[in-house]
Design a protein around this motif. Structure first.
Motif, PDB file in Angstrom:
ATOM      1  N   VAL A  91      -0.335  -1.800  -4.974  1.00 35.48           N
ATOM      2  CA  VAL A  91       0.290  -2.720  -5.922  1.00 35.48           C
ATOM      3  C   VAL A  91       0.034  -4.154  -5.478  1.00 35.48           C
ATOM      4  CG1 VAL A  91       2.423  -3.420  -7.071  1.00 35.48           C
ATOM      5  CG2 VAL A  91       2.086  -1.020  -6.414  1.00 35.48           C
ATOM      6  N   VAL A  92      -0.562  -4.925  -6.372  1.00 40.84           N
ATOM      7  CA  VAL A  92      -0.810  -6.343  -6.107  1.00 40.84           C
ATOM      8  C   VAL A  92       0.195  -7.139  -6.931  1.00 40.84           C
ATOM      9  CG1 VAL A  92      -2.495  -8.218  -6.123  1.00 40.84           C
ATOM     10  CG2 VAL A  92      -3.253  -5.845  -5.768  1.00 40.84           C
ATOM     11  N   GLY A  93       1.255  -7.614  -6.288  1.00 45.90           N
ATOM     12  CA  GLY A  93       2.285  -8.375  -6.973  1.00 45.90           C
ATOM     13  C   GLY A  93       1.862  -9.822  -7.158  1.00 45.90           C
ATOM     14  N   PHE A  94       1.847 -10.268  -8.397  1.00 42.72           N
ATOM     15  CA  PHE A  94       1.365 -11.609  -8.733  1.00 42.72           C
ATOM     16  C   PHE A  94       2.480 -12.365  -9.448  1.00 42.72           C
ATOM     17  CE2 PHE A  94      -2.111 -14.098 -11.278  1.00 42.72           C
ATOM     18  CZ  PHE A  94      -1.877 -15.224 -10.488  1.00 42.72           C
ATOM     19  N   TYR A  95       3.059 -13.329  -8.746  1.00 41.51           N
ATOM     20  CA  TYR A  95       4.133 -14.160  -9.290  1.00 41.51           C
ATOM     21  C   TYR A  95       3.541 -15.178 -10.265  1.00 41.51           C
ATOM     22  CZ  TYR A  95       7.492 -18.076  -9.226  1.00 41.51           C
ATOM     23  OH  TYR A  95       8.345 -19.098  -9.568  1.00 41.51           O
ATOM     24  N   ILE A  96       4.034 -15.166 -11.507  1.00 37.89           N
ATOM     25  CA  ILE A  96       3.492 -16.049 -12.539  1.00 37.89           C
ATOM     26  C   ILE A  96       4.277 -17.359 -12.585  1.00 37.89           C
ATOM     27  CG2 ILE A  96       2.986 -16.328 -14.986  1.00 37.89           C
ATOM     28  CD1 ILE A  96       1.252 -14.250 -13.529  1.00 37.89           C
ATOM     29  N   ASN A  97       3.660 -18.391 -12.040  1.00 35.06           N
ATOM     30  CA  ASN A  97       4.230 -19.737 -12.093  1.00 35.06           C
ATOM     31  C   ASN A  97       3.686 -20.429 -13.339  1.00 35.06           C
ATOM     32  OD1 ASN A  97       4.924 -22.434 -11.786  1.00 35.06           O
ATOM     33  ND2 ASN A  97       4.544 -22.467  -9.583  1.00 35.06           N
ATOM     34  N   SER A  98       4.538 -20.601 -14.331  1.00 35.21           N
ATOM     35  CA  SER A  98       4.100 -21.179 -15.606  1.00 35.21           C
ATOM     36  C   SER A  98       3.931 -22.695 -15.554  1.00 35.21           C
ATOM     37  CB  SER A  98       5.094 -20.814 -16.714  1.00 35.21           C
ATOM     38  OG  SER A  98       5.048 -19.438 -16.969  1.00 35.21           O
ATOM     39  N   LEU A  99       4.276 -23.299 -14.432  1.00 32.62           N
ATOM     40  CA  LEU A  99       4.183 -24.750 -14.310  1.00 32.62           C
ATOM     41  C   LEU A  99       2.896 -25.207 -13.622  1.00 32.62           C
ATOM     42  CD1 LEU A  99       7.877 -25.491 -13.274  1.00 32.62           C
ATOM     43  CD2 LEU A  99       6.872 -25.516 -15.572  1.00 32.62           C
ATOM     44  N   ARG A 100       2.220 -24.283 -12.974  1.00 27.51           N
ATOM     45  CA  ARG A 100       0.991 -24.631 -12.274  1.00 27.51           C
ATOM     46  C   ARG A 100      -0.067 -23.575 -12.568  1.00 27.51           C
ATOM     47  NH1 ARG A 100       2.169 -25.786  -6.063  1.00 27.51           N
ATOM     48  NH2 ARG A 100      -0.016 -26.383  -6.214  1.00 27.51           N
ATOM     49  N   PRO A 101      -1.240 -23.980 -13.066  1.00 22.62           N
ATOM     50  CA  PRO A 101      -1.576 -25.347 -13.484  1.00 22.62           C
ATOM     51  C   PRO A 101      -0.922 -25.688 -14.816  1.00 22.62           C
ATOM     52  CG  PRO A 101      -3.367 -23.869 -14.028  1.00 22.62           C
ATOM     53  CD  PRO A 101      -2.362 -23.042 -13.285  1.00 22.62           C
TER      54      PRO A 101
ATOM     55  N   THR B 116      -3.104  -1.362  -9.025  1.00 20.75           N
ATOM     56  CA  THR B 116      -2.469  -1.950 -10.200  1.00 20.75           C
ATOM     57  C   THR B 116      -1.957  -3.345  -9.872  1.00 20.75           C
ATOM     58  OG1 THR B 116      -1.784   0.200 -11.081  1.00 20.75           O
ATOM     59  CG2 THR B 116      -0.583  -1.732 -11.870  1.00 20.75           C
ATOM     60  N   PHE B 117      -2.224  -4.283 -10.749  1.00 20.62           N
ATOM     61  CA  PHE B 117      -1.703  -5.644 -10.626  1.00 20.62           C
ATOM     62  C   PHE B 117      -0.382  -5.706 -11.383  1.00 20.62           C
ATOM     63  CE2 PHE B 117      -6.072  -6.036  -9.566  1.00 20.62           C
ATOM     64  CZ  PHE B 117      -6.163  -7.106  -8.684  1.00 20.62           C
ATOM     65  N   LEU B 118       0.646  -6.208 -10.715  1.00 19.61           N
ATOM     66  CA  LEU B 118       1.978  -6.322 -11.304  1.00 19.61           C
ATOM     67  C   LEU B 118       2.273  -7.794 -11.537  1.00 19.61           C
ATOM     68  CD1 LEU B 118       4.722  -5.200 -12.149  1.00 19.61           C
ATOM     69  CD2 LEU B 118       5.362  -5.079  -9.734  1.00 19.61           C
ATOM     70  N   LEU B 119       2.328  -8.194 -12.807  1.00 24.88           N
ATOM     71  CA  LEU B 119       2.491  -9.596 -13.191  1.00 24.88           C
ATOM     72  C   LEU B 119       3.918  -9.841 -13.675  1.00 24.88           C
ATOM     73  CD1 LEU B 119      -0.565  -9.175 -13.089  1.00 24.88           C
ATOM     74  CD2 LEU B 119      -0.774 -10.494 -15.196  1.00 24.88           C
ATOM     75  N   THR B 120       4.580 -10.804 -13.074  1.00 20.01           N
ATOM     76  CA  THR B 120       5.976 -11.072 -13.394  1.00 20.01           C
ATOM     77  C   THR B 120       6.125 -11.871 -14.689  1.00 20.01           C
ATOM     78  OG1 THR B 120       6.159 -13.227 -12.292  1.00 20.01           O
ATOM     79  CG2 THR B 120       6.397 -11.267 -10.908  1.00 20.01           C
ATOM     80  N   ALA B 121       7.356 -11.939 -15.164  1.00 19.52           N
ATOM     81  CA  ALA B 121       7.682 -12.890 -16.227  1.00 19.52           C
ATOM     82  C   ALA B 121       7.584 -14.308 -15.652  1.00 19.52           C
ATOM     83  CB  ALA B 121       9.089 -12.623 -16.761  1.00 19.52           C
ATOM     84  N   SER B 122       7.655 -15.299 -16.509  1.00 19.43           N
ATOM     85  CA  SER B 122       7.510 -16.685 -16.081  1.00 19.43           C
ATOM     86  C   SER B 122       8.534 -17.057 -15.015  1.00 19.43           C
ATOM     87  CB  SER B 122       7.667 -17.611 -17.291  1.00 19.43           C
ATOM     88  OG  SER B 122       7.631 -18.961 -16.894  1.00 19.43           O
ATOM     89  N   ASN B 123       8.019 -17.438 -13.828  1.00 19.63           N
ATOM     90  CA  ASN B 123       8.855 -17.905 -12.714  1.00 19.63           C
ATOM     91  C   ASN B 123       9.925 -16.895 -12.310  1.00 19.63           C
ATOM     92  OD1 ASN B 123       7.444 -20.446 -12.824  1.00 19.63           O
ATOM     93  ND2 ASN B 123       8.718 -20.983 -14.562  1.00 19.63           N
TER      94      ASN B 123
ATOM     95  N   ASP C  83      11.017  -4.453  -8.151  1.00 19.39           N
ATOM     96  CA  ASP C  83      10.895  -3.457  -7.083  1.00 19.39           C
ATOM     97  C   ASP C  83      10.821  -2.036  -7.636  1.00 19.39           C
ATOM     98  OD1 ASP C  83      10.892  -5.446  -5.214  1.00 19.39           O
ATOM     99  OD2 ASP C  83      12.898  -5.037  -4.417  1.00 19.39           O
ATOM    100  N   SER C  84      11.571  -1.750  -8.696  1.00 23.33           N
ATOM    101  CA  SER C  84      11.569  -0.392  -9.251  1.00 23.33           C
ATOM    102  C   SER C  84      10.197  -0.024  -9.813  1.00 23.33           C
ATOM    103  CB  SER C  84      12.630  -0.259 -10.344  1.00 23.33           C
ATOM    104  OG  SER C  84      13.926  -0.389  -9.810  1.00 23.33           O
ATOM    105  N   ILE C  85       9.575  -0.963 -10.501  1.00 23.73           N
ATOM    106  CA  ILE C  85       8.238  -0.703 -11.037  1.00 23.73           C
ATOM    107  C   ILE C  85       7.226  -0.593  -9.907  1.00 23.73           C
ATOM    108  CG2 ILE C  85       6.374  -1.688 -12.420  1.00 23.73           C
ATOM    109  CD1 ILE C  85       8.486  -2.817 -14.292  1.00 23.73           C
ATOM    110  N   ARG C  86       7.353  -1.481  -8.923  1.00 24.60           N
ATOM    111  CA  ARG C  86       6.461  -1.397  -7.759  1.00 24.60           C
ATOM    112  C   ARG C  86       6.587  -0.044  -7.077  1.00 24.60           C
ATOM    113  NH1 ARG C  86       8.972  -4.193  -3.031  1.00 24.60           N
ATOM    114  NH2 ARG C  86      10.044  -2.180  -3.145  1.00 24.60           N
ATOM    115  N   ASP C  87       7.819   0.423  -6.863  1.00 24.09           N
ATOM    116  CA  ASP C  87       8.038   1.692  -6.187  1.00 24.09           C
ATOM    117  C   ASP C  87       7.501   2.865  -6.996  1.00 24.09           C
ATOM    118  OD1 ASP C  87       9.224   0.283  -4.164  1.00 24.09           O
ATOM    119  OD2 ASP C  87      11.282   0.787  -4.726  1.00 24.09           O
TER     120      ASP C  87
ATOM    121  N   LYS D 170       0.830  -1.197   0.000  1.00 15.93           N
ATOM    122  CA  LYS D 170       0.000   0.000   0.000  1.00 15.93           C
ATOM    123  C   LYS D 170       0.872   1.257   0.000  1.00 15.93           C
ATOM    124  CE  LYS D 170      -3.363  -2.505   2.848  1.00 15.93           C
ATOM    125  NZ  LYS D 170      -4.055  -2.540   4.155  1.00 15.93           N
ATOM    126  N   PRO D 171       0.414   2.315  -0.647  1.00 12.27           N
ATOM    127  CA  PRO D 171       1.159   3.578  -0.626  1.00 12.27           C
ATOM    128  C   PRO D 171       1.070   4.224   0.748  1.00 12.27           C
ATOM    129  CG  PRO D 171      -0.965   3.901  -1.676  1.00 12.27           C
ATOM    130  CD  PRO D 171      -0.835   2.416  -1.413  1.00 12.27           C
TER     131      PRO D 171
END
Length: 280
Positions: free
Chosen positions: A59-69, A32-39, A46-50, A23-24
Motif C-alpha cells: 500500500v502506497v499511502g499518498f496524502y493529497i495536499n490540495s494547496l500545493r501546487p 495499490t495507491f491509496l489517495l486521501t481526500a483533500s488534506n 487505516d481500515s482500507i489500508r489494512d 508492505k504485507p
C-alpha cells in the motif's frame, strides 16, 4: 514529515512526493495507491489500508495536499501517481497496479485512468464518492470540454453518497452519466466521510456531516469488501479483458458458423456446433 503521514509503514520520497509505503507480512501479490481526500490525514484510512494488506497488497499511502501546487493541482498529482508506479514496479516486481481514492483523491484516481494509462497497466480504480470540482474536468455540461474514461481498459468503480459538500452536478453519479462504462454503486444517505476511520486529532465527520449512522457504517463495510475484491482479483485487469475478448470472438464465430449451417440447409444441434468449432 507532517502528521498527515504518520503511522506504520516506511516514509519515503518517491518521484518528489512524500508517501508511506506499507508492505504485507508475506510476499506481495499486488500494489495499490491509496489517495486521501483533500488534506485528510492518512490515519483516517487505516481500515482500507489494512484490508489491502490482508490480501497481500503493498500500500502506497499518498496524502493529497490540495494547496500545493496551487496550479494544476489535480493533474500534477495524477501524473505523480503514474511516475511513482514506474519507479516502484521493479522494486516490488509488479507489472500492474491499482488505485483507491476518496473524494478529491477519487477524482485524481480517475484522472490517472483517463490520462496516464496508454500502456494499460492500471488494473483497477475505486473512486469513493469522488468530487469533480475546482476545477470541473469530467462533468462539464459541454461534452467537448470533458476528460473521458471511455477509452480506459481498467476496471473502474465509483461510489456516491449524495451528501455532504459534493454537488450533485459533479459527484460520482454525474461522472457515471458521462462515462457509462464505469460501474456505479449507490450509498444513499451515507455521509461523505463514511469511508474514513474515527478517532485521531481531527473530527472531519463532525465538520462535514455524518449522514445516517447506519447507512454510513454499511457504506464503509461495503467499500472495504469492494476494495479487497477489486485489488485481489487479477481477473479485474488484463486477464478479464482477454476473457471478454475471447468470449466476444467465440460468440461471433458461433454466429458465423450457425449462419453457414442455415445457408446450407442443415440442422445441427448447438452441442455439435461447439464440438465442430473446437475440433472435437
Amino acid at each position: 514529515m507532517s502528521a498527515a503521514t504518520t503511522g506504520p509503514g516506511e516514509q519515503r520520497e518517491v518521484a518528489g512526493c512524500h508517501v508511506v509505503i506499507t508492505k504485507p507480512p508475506k510476499s506481495p501479490s499486488g500494489i495499490t495507491f491509496l489517495l486521501t481526500a483533500s488534506n485528510m490525514p492518512l490515519e483516517k484510512y487505516d481500515s482500507i489500508r489494512d484490508a489491502l494488506l490482508s490480501i497481500g497488497n503493498v500500500v502506497v499511502g499518498f496524502y493529497i495536499n490540495s494547496l500545493r501546487p496551487l496550479r494544476r493541482n489535480h493533474r500534477v498529482k495524477a501524473e505523480h501517481v503514474r511516475e511513482m508506479f514506474l519507479i516502484l514496479k521493479n522494486e516490488f516486481r509488479m507489472s500492474e497496479y491499482s488505485i483507491v481514492g476518496h473524494s478529491v483523491g477519487g477524482k485524481i484516481a480517475l484522472m490517472v485512468a483517463a490520462l496516464h494509462d496508454a500502456d494499460q497497466v492500471l488494473n483497477s480504480v475505486i473512486a469513493l464518492d469522488p468530487i469533480d470540482q475546482s476545477p470541473v474536468e469530467f462533468t462539464n455540461k459541454e461534452l467537448g470540454n470533458n476528460i473521458s474514461l471511455k477509452g480506459s481498459k481498467a476496471n473502474i468503480t465509483v461510489t456516491v453518497t449524495e451528501s455532504g459538500p459534493v454537488s450533485m452536478e459533479h459527484n460520482g453519479r454525474a461522472i457515471h452519466k458521462f462515462n457509462q462504462n464505469v460501474e456505479l454503486i449507490l450509498h444513499r444517505h451515507a455521509g461523505h466521510m463514511a469511508y474514513c476511520d474515527e478517532g485521531g486529532k481531527l473530527s472531519w465527520k463532525a465538520a462535514m456531516g455524518t449522514g445516517n449512522p447506519e447507512k454510513s457504517a454499511k457504506a464503509k463495510r461495503e467499500a472495504i469488501e469492494l476494495v479487497k475484491g477489486r485489488a485481489k482479483s487479477k481477473v479485474g485487469g488484463k486477464q478479464l479483458r482477454g476473457v471478454k475478448k475471447l468470449v466476444s470472438e467465440t460468440k461471433a464465430a458461433a454466429k458465423d458458423f450457425s449462419d453457414d449451417v442455415k445457408d446450407s440447409g442443415k440442422k445441427v444441434s448447438s452441442g455439435l456446433m461447439m464440438k465442430g468449432m473446437l475440433g472435437l
